[in-house]
Structure formats: structure tokens, C-alpha cells
Design a protein around this motif. Structure first.
Motif, PDB file in Angstrom:
ATOM      1  N   ALA A 124      33.560  33.294  20.806  1.00  0.00           N
ATOM      2  CA  ALA A 124      33.211  34.535  21.817  1.00  0.00           C
ATOM      3  C   ALA A 124      34.439  35.891  21.877  1.00  0.00           C
ATOM      4  N   HIS A 125      35.115  35.389  22.628  1.00  0.00           N
ATOM      5  CA  HIS A 125      35.892  36.721  23.045  1.00  0.00           C
ATOM      6  C   HIS A 125      37.623  36.337  21.949  1.00  0.00           C
ATOM      7  N   GLY A 126      38.882  36.469  23.084  1.00  0.00           N
ATOM      8  CA  GLY A 126      39.397  36.606  22.225  1.00  0.00           C
ATOM      9  C   GLY A 126      40.197  35.831  20.860  1.00  0.00           C
ATOM     10  N   ASP A 163      20.078  33.719   9.829  1.00  0.00           N
ATOM     11  CA  ASP A 163      19.803  32.110   9.636  1.00  0.00           C
ATOM     12  C   ASP A 163      19.571  31.676  11.106  1.00  0.00           C
ATOM     13  N   LYS A 164      19.374  32.314  11.607  1.00  0.00           N
ATOM     14  CA  LYS A 164      19.073  31.353  12.746  1.00  0.00           C
ATOM     15  C   LYS A 164      19.004  29.787  13.363  1.00  0.00           C
ATOM     16  N   ASP A 165      18.556  28.772  12.081  1.00  0.00           N
ATOM     17  CA  ASP A 165      19.283  27.645  12.233  1.00  0.00           C
ATOM     18  C   ASP A 165      20.276  27.360  11.561  1.00  0.00           C
ATOM     19  N   PHE A 208      26.321  29.339  12.530  1.00  0.00           N
ATOM     20  CA  PHE A 208      27.436  30.363  11.288  1.00  0.00           C
ATOM     21  C   PHE A 208      27.188  31.287  11.866  1.00  0.00           C
ATOM     22  N   ARG A 209      28.086  32.428  12.753  1.00  0.00           N
ATOM     23  CA  ARG A 209      28.045  33.856  12.966  1.00  0.00           C
ATOM     24  C   ARG A 209      29.018  34.408  12.263  1.00  0.00           C
ATOM     25  N   LEU A 210      29.168  36.304  12.132  1.00  0.00           N
ATOM     26  CA  LEU A 210      30.269  36.631  11.407  1.00  0.00           C
ATOM     27  C   LEU A 210      31.213  37.180  12.180  1.00  0.00           C
ATOM     28  N   MET A 211      32.058  36.132  11.998  1.00  0.00           N
ATOM     29  CA  MET A 211      33.433  36.107  12.802  1.00  0.00           C
ATOM     30  C   MET A 211      34.237  38.183  13.312  1.00  0.00           C
ATOM     31  N   GLY A 212      34.077  38.492  14.015  1.00  0.00           N
ATOM     32  CA  GLY A 212      34.369  39.722  14.299  1.00  0.00           C
ATOM     33  C   GLY A 212      33.717  40.391  14.204  1.00  0.00           C
ATOM     34  N   PHE A 213      32.630  40.087  13.956  1.00  0.00           N
ATOM     35  CA  PHE A 213      31.031  41.180  14.140  1.00  0.00           C
ATOM     36  C   PHE A 213      30.276  41.131  15.689  1.00  0.00           C
ATOM     37  N   GLY A 214      30.555  42.466  15.772  1.00  0.00           N
ATOM     38  CA  GLY A 214      29.045  42.492  17.257  1.00  0.00           C
ATOM     39  C   GLY A 214      30.297  42.857  17.927  1.00  0.00           C
ATOM     40  N   HIS A 215      29.599  43.512  19.352  1.00  0.00           N
ATOM     41  CA  HIS A 215      30.475  43.252  20.631  1.00  0.00           C
ATOM     42  C   HIS A 215      29.331  44.242  21.449  1.00  0.00           C
ATOM     43  N   ARG A 216      29.034  43.777  22.438  1.00  0.00           N
ATOM     44  CA  ARG A 216      28.321  43.476  23.894  1.00  0.00           C
ATOM     45  C   ARG A 216      28.077  44.651  24.897  1.00  0.00           C
ATOM     46  N   VAL A 217      29.201  45.638  23.856  1.00  0.00           N
ATOM     47  CA  VAL A 217      29.222  46.838  24.383  1.00  0.00           C
ATOM     48  C   VAL A 217      28.973  47.731  23.579  1.00  0.00           C
ATOM     49  N   ASP A 227      20.271  45.505   7.035  1.00  0.00           N
ATOM     50  CA  ASP A 227      19.239  45.726   8.189  1.00  0.00           C
ATOM     51  C   ASP A 227      19.342  44.658   9.249  1.00  0.00           C
ATOM     52  N   TYR A 228      19.424  43.514   8.627  1.00  0.00           N
ATOM     53  CA  TYR A 228      20.108  42.556   9.781  1.00  0.00           C
ATOM     54  C   TYR A 228      21.058  43.203  10.849  1.00  0.00           C
ATOM     55  N   PHE A 229      22.293  43.514  10.444  1.00  0.00           N
ATOM     56  CA  PHE A 229      23.519  44.225  10.695  1.00  0.00           C
ATOM     57  C   PHE A 229      22.775  45.258  11.543  1.00  0.00           C
ATOM     58  N   GLU A 238      19.687  46.885  12.204  1.00  0.00           N
ATOM     59  CA  GLU A 238      18.806  46.572  13.319  1.00  0.00           C
ATOM     60  C   GLU A 238      19.647  46.701  14.773  1.00  0.00           C
ATOM     61  N   ARG A 239      20.912  45.383  14.147  1.00  0.00           N
ATOM     62  CA  ARG A 239      21.534  44.878  15.457  1.00  0.00           C
ATOM     63  C   ARG A 239      22.344  45.101  15.941  1.00  0.00           C
ATOM     64  N   LYS A 240      22.766  46.919  15.370  1.00  0.00           N
ATOM     65  CA  LYS A 240      23.938  47.361  15.874  1.00  0.00           C
ATOM     66  C   LYS A 240      25.274  46.926  15.499  1.00  0.00           C
ATOM     67  N   PRO A 278      32.075  45.933  13.060  1.00  0.00           N
ATOM     68  CA  PRO A 278      33.547  45.294  13.177  1.00  0.00           C
ATOM     69  C   PRO A 278      34.104  45.366  14.036  1.00  0.00           C
ATOM     70  N   ASN A 279      34.421  44.783  15.164  1.00  0.00           N
ATOM     71  CA  ASN A 279      34.740  45.021  16.687  1.00  0.00           C
ATOM     72  C   ASN A 279      36.607  44.680  16.322  1.00  0.00           C
ATOM     73  N   VAL A 280      37.035  45.056  16.754  1.00  0.00           N
ATOM     74  CA  VAL A 280      38.412  45.003  17.125  1.00  0.00           C
ATOM     75  C   VAL A 280      39.178  44.105  16.696  1.00  0.00           C
TER      76      VAL A 280
HETATM   77  N1  ACO Z   1      26.778  37.591  13.441  1.00  0.00           N
HETATM   78  C1  ACO Z   1      25.604  36.829  13.165  1.00  0.00           C
HETATM   79  N2  ACO Z   1      24.936  38.073  14.187  1.00  0.00           N
HETATM   80  C2  ACO Z   1      24.884  37.920  15.549  1.00  0.00           C
HETATM   81  C3  ACO Z   1      26.436  38.268  15.651  1.00  0.00           C
HETATM   82  C4  ACO Z   1      27.321  38.262  14.776  1.00  0.00           C
HETATM   83  N3  ACO Z   1      28.504  38.157  14.499  1.00  0.00           N
HETATM   84  N4  ACO Z   1      26.876  38.786  17.178  1.00  0.00           N
HETATM   85  C5  ACO Z   1      24.894  39.181  17.081  1.00  0.00           C
HETATM   86  N5  ACO Z   1      24.424  38.346  16.543  1.00  0.00           N
HETATM   87  C6  ACO Z   1      23.188  38.393  15.991  1.00  0.00           C
HETATM   88  C7  ACO Z   1      22.732  37.836  17.324  1.00  0.00           C
HETATM   89  O1  ACO Z   1      22.530  36.619  16.928  1.00  0.00           O
HETATM   90  C8  ACO Z   1      21.120  38.271  18.117  1.00  0.00           C
HETATM   91  O2  ACO Z   1      20.575  38.373  17.379  1.00  0.00           O
HETATM   92  P1  ACO Z   1      18.678  38.479  17.844  1.00  0.00           P
HETATM   93  O3  ACO Z   1      18.843  39.564  18.414  1.00  0.00           O
HETATM   94  O4  ACO Z   1      17.881  38.384  16.605  1.00  0.00           O
HETATM   95  O5  ACO Z   1      18.712  36.724  18.425  1.00  0.00           O
HETATM   96  C9  ACO Z   1      21.923  40.013  18.284  1.00  0.00           C
HETATM   97  O6  ACO Z   1      23.457  40.284  17.221  1.00  0.00           O
HETATM   98  C10 ACO Z   1      22.555  40.033  19.620  1.00  0.00           C
HETATM   99  O7  ACO Z   1      24.070  39.004  19.845  1.00  0.00           O
HETATM  100  P2  ACO Z   1      23.882  38.873  21.396  1.00  0.00           P
HETATM  101  O8  ACO Z   1      24.842  37.349  20.469  1.00  0.00           O
HETATM  102  O9  ACO Z   1      22.595  38.199  22.005  1.00  0.00           O
HETATM  103  O10 ACO Z   1      24.976  39.469  21.483  1.00  0.00           O
HETATM  104  P3  ACO Z   1      26.013  39.900  22.910  1.00  0.00           P
HETATM  105  O11 ACO Z   1      26.356  41.268  23.634  1.00  0.00           O
HETATM  106  O12 ACO Z   1      25.652  38.464  23.924  1.00  0.00           O
HETATM  107  O13 ACO Z   1      27.695  39.191  22.323  1.00  0.00           O
HETATM  108  C11 ACO Z   1      29.258  38.738  21.394  1.00  0.00           C
HETATM  109  C12 ACO Z   1      28.271  39.617  21.688  1.00  0.00           C
HETATM  110  C13 ACO Z   1      29.925  37.280  21.884  1.00  0.00           C
HETATM  111  C14 ACO Z   1      30.997  39.491  20.819  1.00  0.00           C
HETATM  112  C15 ACO Z   1      28.781  38.709  19.336  1.00  0.00           C
HETATM  113  O14 ACO Z   1      28.423  39.665  18.754  1.00  0.00           O
HETATM  114  C16 ACO Z   1      29.783  37.362  18.702  1.00  0.00           C
HETATM  115  O15 ACO Z   1      29.683  36.163  18.865  1.00  0.00           O
HETATM  116  N6  ACO Z   1      30.379  37.861  17.583  1.00  0.00           N
HETATM  117  C17 ACO Z   1      31.044  36.668  16.997  1.00  0.00           C
HETATM  118  C18 ACO Z   1      31.949  36.740  17.860  1.00  0.00           C
HETATM  119  C19 ACO Z   1      33.554  38.109  17.804  1.00  0.00           C
HETATM  120  O16 ACO Z   1      34.063  38.533  17.080  1.00  0.00           O
HETATM  121  N7  ACO Z   1      34.125  38.135  19.283  1.00  0.00           N
HETATM  122  C20 ACO Z   1      34.868  38.967  19.544  1.00  0.00           C
HETATM  123  C21 ACO Z   1      34.168  40.281  20.320  1.00  0.00           C
HETATM  124  S1  ACO Z   1      35.507  41.137  20.880  1.00  0.00           S
HETATM  125  C22 ACO Z   1      36.302  40.911  21.547  1.00  0.00           C
HETATM  126  O17 ACO Z   1      36.335  40.011  22.064  1.00  0.00           O
HETATM  127  C23 ACO Z   1      38.064  41.534  21.729  1.00  0.00           C
END
Ligand code: ACO
Length: 429
Positions: free
Chosen positions: A266-268, A296-298, A301-310, A353-355, A357-359, A362-364
Motif C-alpha cells: 500500500a506504500h512503497g 468489485d468490492k468482493d 484486486f486493486r489497481l496498484m499505482g492508483f489512489g493516494h491518501r492525500v 465513474d468509479y475512479f 467519483e473517488r478521485k 495515478p500516483n508516483v
Molecule cells: N483501486 C481500486 N479502488 C481503490 C483504489 C485502487 N487502487 N484505491 C482506493 N480505492 C477505493 C477504495 O476501495 C475506497 O472505495 P469506497 O469508498 O467505495 O470504499 C475509496 O477508493 C477510498 O480508498 P481508501 O482505501 O479509503 O483510501 P486510503 O486513503 O485509505 O488509501 C491507498 C490510499 C492506500 C494509496 C489506496 O489508494 C491504495 O491501496 N492504492 C493502491 C496502492 C498504491 O498505489 N500505493 C502507493 C501509494 S503512493 C506511495 O505510497 C508512494
């Protein structure tokens, strides 16, 4: 800004409390809840600390909504274009861009400390050949306290600075040694006539049997990746370094803990996971199916490299790396279908829409693995590469923390276990 009044939504209490507002030079105002329990008897609940500022810091500023990242006030885009990793390192550690003299001294100091104690190399030899380099890195960095214990007084500013320099200087040496161990190659010593990124590539890939010339395109790309990974305020690994640091532990123990935290996918660890994911997807025609699975919540699998806490916008580092990715591949005369796959994945996800809406952008880590792969760096080394860059952030944050009065980090909990019950002898259970 005036204090804010907190009114409890609690039928049994009509108490209110004025909460002081803490304002930084930038960023959202923060409520100081230090008196909350004393005055009202409440703690706060914030799993993952998403709403909690754990410290004041002058080092890195992020505006996640606007996609802004600045080190010591300098925009990441300017540093990426004009600076070098060592200059960024100086800036993060000391607060301002260095003068020419300051930089020369800093570069000399870092270069002076690149070698590791020979006994540390025997530690590395002790690991099994297929040990993950992150396991080696955290173990060996933790053990540095046993080798440099004569200068471990964390209350002494000079000794702290020396430890910081040692960590910045030796991390590439240890990371390269971990890689060489997995290959069964003899150790390579740091060549101090080379700049930082060139020296690392030389330690990674030179062999005694033939000459090795560092490719300047590769060295430049690597230097940029180190800059982009250098700091990111209170992320999980940095917060780990600070939490361990708050106990007064030595810097090598703090940074070893940071390395362990960085390793998680989930981090580096995401950069390594991105490449496995792209390989797993295999072809552009399978992208839609994997995007469906990610939603799919069940399905775990997550898209790695997508999403960020900040970042709730494009990660500014991803924008820079994406561009760099194209340049490096073309300058090295390489083509990688994984890049086409990554771009198609990004395109489809950003229209979904899923991506949206949840903003989720792609991350670093989304593109960095493709560059590392083009440089010949194996995927198990991707997270150690991140660790080399982030060491600068870890030590800068640790230095800042250690030079100001700090309380031990000690969160609370909401206890949900059994209430008091009596011990029963085993025969009665
Ligand atoms: N793929 C699919 N869905 C996702 C993803 C993803 N990569 N990331 C977040 N979501 C969804 C969650 O399921 C959640 O959906 P919901 O609101 O319907 O429950 C919503 O987006 C919010 O996600 P959270 O997990 O609450 O976000 P959080 O801030 O806790 O996590 C994180 C951030 C860990 C980076 C997450 O986006 C993730 O796991 N990403 C994939 C791993 C990744 O790329 N990590 C590198 C981060 S950058 C770094 O550390 C250098």
C-alpha cells in the motif's frame, strides 16, 4: 484566526469547549484538541490518522486537492527540472538551497561516507541468496547502530548530523550490495569520483570481468526519480520513523523501521506491485476486465499505482515521471509494451465513474517501475530504489523532530473487548 467552539452531540452533556486553531504558513487550519479529554472527557477516533496532524513541520508542503508538492517551499517541478538529488538532499536537510561552497562541502561529506564497514558486508553474505533486498536493507540498516555506536548521542546536534550523512551516503552502497548478493556477484566498492546516481549504477552493474560505463541517460533518470521520492511529509514510513524517533531510539533503528513500513504494497511496495499487475494484465485487450475487477468490492484486486491518501488530483510526481518515461525509453532506444498498457489502463480508469467519483489518479509509483525496468533494475529492487531517495526525507524529518522537544508518540484506542470477568480454572472451561 479565532478559536472554534466544539459542541458535543451528547444528550447527557451540554458542555462546550473552545478549541484553539493552529495555522501553519499554508494549508487548512487545524484544531488543537490537546485539552479535549481533560475538559470534556473525550478522546477522538481517527483510524489511519487521516484527519490528524501529528507534528508541526517546515520541510514539505502538499496540497492534495490542487496537486501541489513543494520541498522547503520549492515546487517539485522546478527541482525536477533544474536541481540534482544531492542538492535537493541538502535543501531538505538544511532548509534552503545551498550556496556553491555549502554544496561542495556537503557533496564531499556524503562522498566521504559511502563505504560501509566490511563486517556489514559479511552480514549481507549471511542472507539466503533469494532474500528480498528490502529484508536485507532493513536488517543491515538496523545493525548500523552496532557499528557506529560511538556517535549515537541523539541529544548532540553534531552526532545527529553525522548519522544523517552516513545514512544518505551508505544507503545506495547497502542496496547495491543486496542486489549483487542475489546475483552471486562479488562486492563492488563505491567509486567516489562519480556523482551520486552514477555511483549507484556503477555499484549495481559493474563486474570485475569487463569495464562498465555508466549511461548518462540512465544516471539522469535515476537522479530525477530520487528527487521525486525524496520526501512526502508525514506518509506511513516517515511517520514510522518519527514514532520510533519519539522514543529517543537511535537514527539507524528509526530508519530501519521506516524501511520496513515502506515495503508494504500500500506504500512503497506499490512500484513492484504495479509491474506485476501490468504483467498480470498482459495485454491492452484485458484492461477493461481488470478495471472491472478493481471496482468489485468482493474482489481483493486493486489497481496498484492508483489512489493516494492525500492527492485527490493527479500526483504531480506522476506527471513528471510519465513524461520522463517516454523520454527515457526513446533515448535508450527501447520500446516497452507495458508503457502502452499502462497508458491504456490510465485512460480507461480516468474515464470511469468509479475512479472519477473517488478521485483516484495515478500516483508516483504508477510509471516509476517502467523506468527502472528500462534501466535494467529488477523489480525486487524497485522499493529499495524508493528507499534510497526517501532516506533523505526520513533523516530530515528525524533531524527536525530531534531538535525540538517531542512527546513520545502514543495513540489511544477504543476498547471493544470483554469487560471484567473472573479467571476460571482449566478444568472448569
Ligand atoms: N483501486 C481500486 N479502488 C481503490 C483504489 C485502487 N487502487 N484505491 C482506493 N480505492 C477505493 C477504495 O476501495 C475506497 O472505495 P469506497 O469508498 O467505495 O470504499 C475509496 O477508493 C477510498 O480508498 P481508501 O482505501 O479509503 O483510501 P486510503 O486513503 O485509505 O488509501 C491507498 C490510499 C492506500 C494509496 C489506496 O489508494 C491504495 O491501496 N492504492 C493502491 C496502492 C498504491 O498505489 N500505493 C502507493 C501509494 S503512493 C506511495 O505510497 C508512494
Amino acid at each position: 484566526m479565532a478559536d472554534k467552539k466544539l459542541t458535543l452531540n451528547d444528550p447527557e452533556s451540554d458542555k462546550t469547549l473552545d478549541l484553539p486553531i493552529i495555522s501553519g504558513t499554508q494549508g487548512d487550519p487545524t484544531l488543537d484538541i490537546g485539552n479535549l479529554h481533560k475538559k470534556l472527557g473525550y478522546f477522538t477516533f481517527d483510524p489511519g490518522y487521516g484527519m490528524t496532524a501529528s507534528c508541526k513541520s517546515e520541510i514539505t508542503f502538499i496540497d492534495g486537492e490542487a496537486g501541489i508538492l513543494r520541498y522547503r517551499g520549492y515546487p517539485i517541478e522546478q527541482l525536477a527540472e533544474h536541481s540534482s538529488f544531492l542538492e535537493v538532499a541538502y535543501t531538505l536537510v538544511y532548509g534552503d538551497l545551498p550556496t556553491s561552497d555549502q554544496f561542495t562541502r556537503f557533496e564531499r561529506d556524503i562522498t566521504y561516507h559511502t563505504m560501509v564497514h566490511e563486517k556489514l558486508n559479511t552480514f549481507i553474505q549471511g542472507f539466503h541468496y533469494d532474500a528480498h533486498p528490502m529484508a536485507i536493507l532493513s536488517g543491515v540498516v538496523g545493525s548500523m547502530a552496532a557499528f557506529y555506536h560511538d556517535k549515537l548521542d541523539v541529544n548532540d546536534a553534531e552526532q545527529r548530523e553525522l548519522a544523517a550523512k552516513r545514512l544518505i551516503a551508505k544507503m545506495p552502497t547497502i542496496a547495491a550490495a543486496a542486489f549483487r548478493h542475489s546475483m552471486g556477484w562479488p562486492s563492488a566498492f563505491p567509486r567516489n569520483s562519480l556523482p551520486y546516481a552514477d555511483r549507484f549504477l556503477h555499484m549495481m552493474f559493474s563486474v570485475p570481468a569487463e569495464p562498465y560505463e555508466v549511461n548518462p541517460v540512465a544516471a539522469k533518470a535515476l537522479d530525477l526519480l530520487f528527487i521525486l521520492h525524496a520526501d512526502h511529509e508525514q506518509n506511513a514510513s516517515t511517520s514510522t520513523v518519527r514514532l520510533v524517533g519519539s522514543t529517543g531510539a537511535n537514527p539507524y533503528a528509526c530508519v530501519a523501521a521506516g524501511i520496513a513500513a515502506l515495503w508494504g504494497p500500500a506504500h512503497g511496495g506499490a512500484n513492484e506491485a504495479v509491474l506485476s499487475m501490468l504483467n498480470q494484465i498482459g495485454s491492452v485487450k484485458n484492461v477493461a476486465e481488470f478495471v472491472k475487477r478493481a471496482k468489485d468490492k468482493d474482489d481483493p484486486f486493486r489497481l496498484m499505482g492508483f489512489g493516494h491518501r492525500v492527492y485527490k488530483n493527479y500526483d504531480p510526481r506522476a506527471t513528471i515521471i510519465r513524461k520522463q518515461c517516454h523520454e527515457v525509453l526513446s533515448e535508450l532506444g527501447q520500446q516497452d509494451e507495458l508503457l502502452d498498457l499502462a497508458m491504456e489502463l490510465e485512460r480507461i480508469a480516468l474515464e470511469d465513474d468509479y475512479f472519477v467519483e473517488r478521485k483516484l489518479y495515478p500516483n508516483v509509483d504508477f510509471y516509476s517501475g517502467i523506468i527502472y525496468k528500462a534501466l535494467g533494475i529488477p523489480s525486487s529492487m524497485f522499493t529499495p530504489m524508493f528507499a534510497i531517495g526517501r532516506t533523505v526525507g526520513w533523516v530530515s524529518q528525524w533531524l527536525e523532530q530531534s531538535s525540538t522537544p517531542t512527546r513520545i508518540g502514543r495513540p489511544r484506542q477504543v476498547y471493544t473487548g470483554a469487560t471484567e470477568r473472573d479467571y476460571a480454572p482449566i478444568k472448569n472451561r
